[in-house]
Design an enzyme around this catalytic site. Structure first.
Site, mmCIF file in Angstrom:
data_model
loop_
_atom_site.group_PDB
_atom_site.id
_atom_site.type_symbol
_atom_site.label_atom_id
_atom_site.label_comp_id
_atom_site.label_asym_id
_atom_site.label_seq_id
_atom_site.Cartn_x
_atom_site.Cartn_y
_atom_site.Cartn_z
ATOM 1 N N PRO A 94 -5.049 -6.115 4.828
ATOM 2 C CG PRO A 94 -4.607 -4.821 2.935
ATOM 3 C CD PRO A 94 -4.495 -4.823 4.415
ATOM 4 C CG HIS A 140 -8.607 2.977 8.046
ATOM 5 N ND1 HIS A 140 -9.117 2.431 9.198
ATOM 6 C CD2 HIS A 140 -7.281 2.701 8.072
ATOM 7 C CE1 HIS A 140 -8.138 1.846 9.871
ATOM 8 N NE2 HIS A 140 -7.013 1.994 9.215
ATOM 9 C CG ASP A 192 -8.719 2.460 3.558
ATOM 10 O OD1 ASP A 192 -7.501 2.323 3.759
ATOM 11 O OD2 ASP A 192 -9.509 1.508 3.612
ATOM 12 C CD GLN A 193 -6.582 -1.587 0.299
ATOM 13 O OE1 GLN A 193 -5.641 -1.988 -0.381
ATOM 14 N NE2 GLN A 193 -7.472 -2.408 0.819
ATOM 15 C CD GLN A 230 -3.153 -0.182 2.270
ATOM 16 O OE1 GLN A 230 -3.050 0.800 2.992
ATOM 17 N NE2 GLN A 230 -3.975 -1.166 2.547
#
Length: 364
Positions: free
Chosen positions: A131, A319, A296-297, A104
């Protein structure tokens, strides 16, 4: 401290590792020096843990920058980025720290190099509060392709808590500029599948019990789809003992959702399967196009893209709000969140819209 250094408060909102990952990645990409203080102030053990330190060192290496104050337990660091360069990079926290979280932090930077970059990421591939690598490959990766992002993820070895020992090779292709995405129409759910696994000395029956319980739980709400969750015994490609399950749902418009859970000592396998199934169902009940973990990613990529991106999701997570806060601090991107007007369910959906900063790769 240099007057051009941006100060980031690591205690705001989510108050954890995410502020570090997003702000450090954007620092590298934009060339903005940052000082992050009160790192992980919201956690029971504040300051940098091995995986956060390892992630910061990886980013420092990718952008040929300097990193001050970085040590286990440190609550304040300064990152002065240099020029992002392609190459081979290794990150090994020597714990079961999440490989997915290392990716990430580093993936956005690797997109802004002059050539293909290879990241060798070690640690936990299937870790709590992060994740699972299966989520990265099956949900995160195909969604990022909508931005024009392409990377390969080769799982060499799976690693579990507390040993770690996992290894993933990620090859990232650079991109001139990210395209905006629109994900506002879910369509219908067309496919549900997954994997239930055991590794090490744990009995194969645990995998079967997780799978059976998960299918039974999903069947109560979704009766018309074939559900395939094979049970797998991981032998040579796993380090340590572990068990868990991930269940993926795909929609007719290319949206992907997941529910997952990992086994813990003293927790019955069927409870692990039920937890993953209920997580998936919770994210299918609203009419959103991304699940609560993808939200959020995607924020950093929406912020970097050129043009307007829109995603429909369920309740906006802390997040996600944190990622937006950091992205607006470090880029010219502007986000708005509004409740969707045309939602007919009892589970409201929201539209996250971003006017992206439109950053270009100077090397391409």
């Amino acid at each position: 401290m240099d007057s051009t250094t941006l100060e980031v408060d690591g205690s705001v909102m989510e108050g954890g590792g995410q502020i570090l990952r997003v702000s450090a990645a954007l620092s590298c990409i934009t060339g903005t020096a940052i000082k992050i203080s009160k790192i992980r102030a919201g956690r029971t053990t504040p300051g940098l843990r091995p995986q956060h330190l390892c992630g910061l060192q990886l980013l420092r290496d990718i952008c040929a920058g300097s990193l001050d104050g970085a040590a286990i337990g440190s609550t304040e660091i300064t990152l002065n980025p240099g020029k992002i360069t392609s190459g081979d990079h290794l990150a090994d926290p020597q714990t079961a720290g999440s490989v997915g979280l290392l990716l990430q932090a580093s993936l956005p930077c690797a997109l802004f190099t002059d050539a293909s970059t290879q990241l060798c990421l070690k640690g936990g591939t299937n870790a709590e509060m992060a994740p699972q690598i299966d989520y990265t490959v099956k949900v995160f990766k195909p969604t990022l392709e909508k931005f024009g992002v392409h990377f390969d993820c080769d799982v060499k070895m799976r690693g579990y808590y507390p040993k770690g020992g996992g290894e993933v090779l990620v090859t990232v292709n650079p991109i001139k500029q990210l395209s905006p995405i629109t994900m506002t129409e879910r369509g219908t759910i067309t496919k549900i599948y997954g994997r239930a696994f055991v590794a090490g000395v744990l009995p194969y029956k645990l995998a079967k019990d997780m799978s059976t319980a998960a299918v039974r739980t999903i069947r109560r709400e979704i009766k018309d789809l074939y559900i395939s969750i094979p049970s797998l015994q991981e032998k040579d490609q796993a380090c340590g003992n572990g068990n868990g399950i991930i269940i993926i749902a795909e929609s007719s418009t290319g949206c992907v959702f997941a529910g997952s859970s990992l086994g813990k000592k003293g927790v019955y396998a069927d409870k692990v399967g039920i937890e993953a199934a209920e997580m998936l169902l919770r994210n299918l009940r609203h009419n959103g196009c991304v699940d609560e973990f993808l939200q959020d990613q995607l924020i950093i990529f929406m912020a970097l893209a050129s043009g307007t991106s829109r995603i429909r999701c369920g309740p906006v997570t802390l997040h996600t709000q944190t990622a937006i806060h950091v992205a607006e601090q470090l880029t010219q991107a502007k986000f708005t969140i509004s409740q969707s007007d045309d939602d007919q369910t009892n589970n409201p959906t929201f539209i996250i819209e971003c006017q992206g900063a439109g950053l270009s790769n100077p090397h391409l």
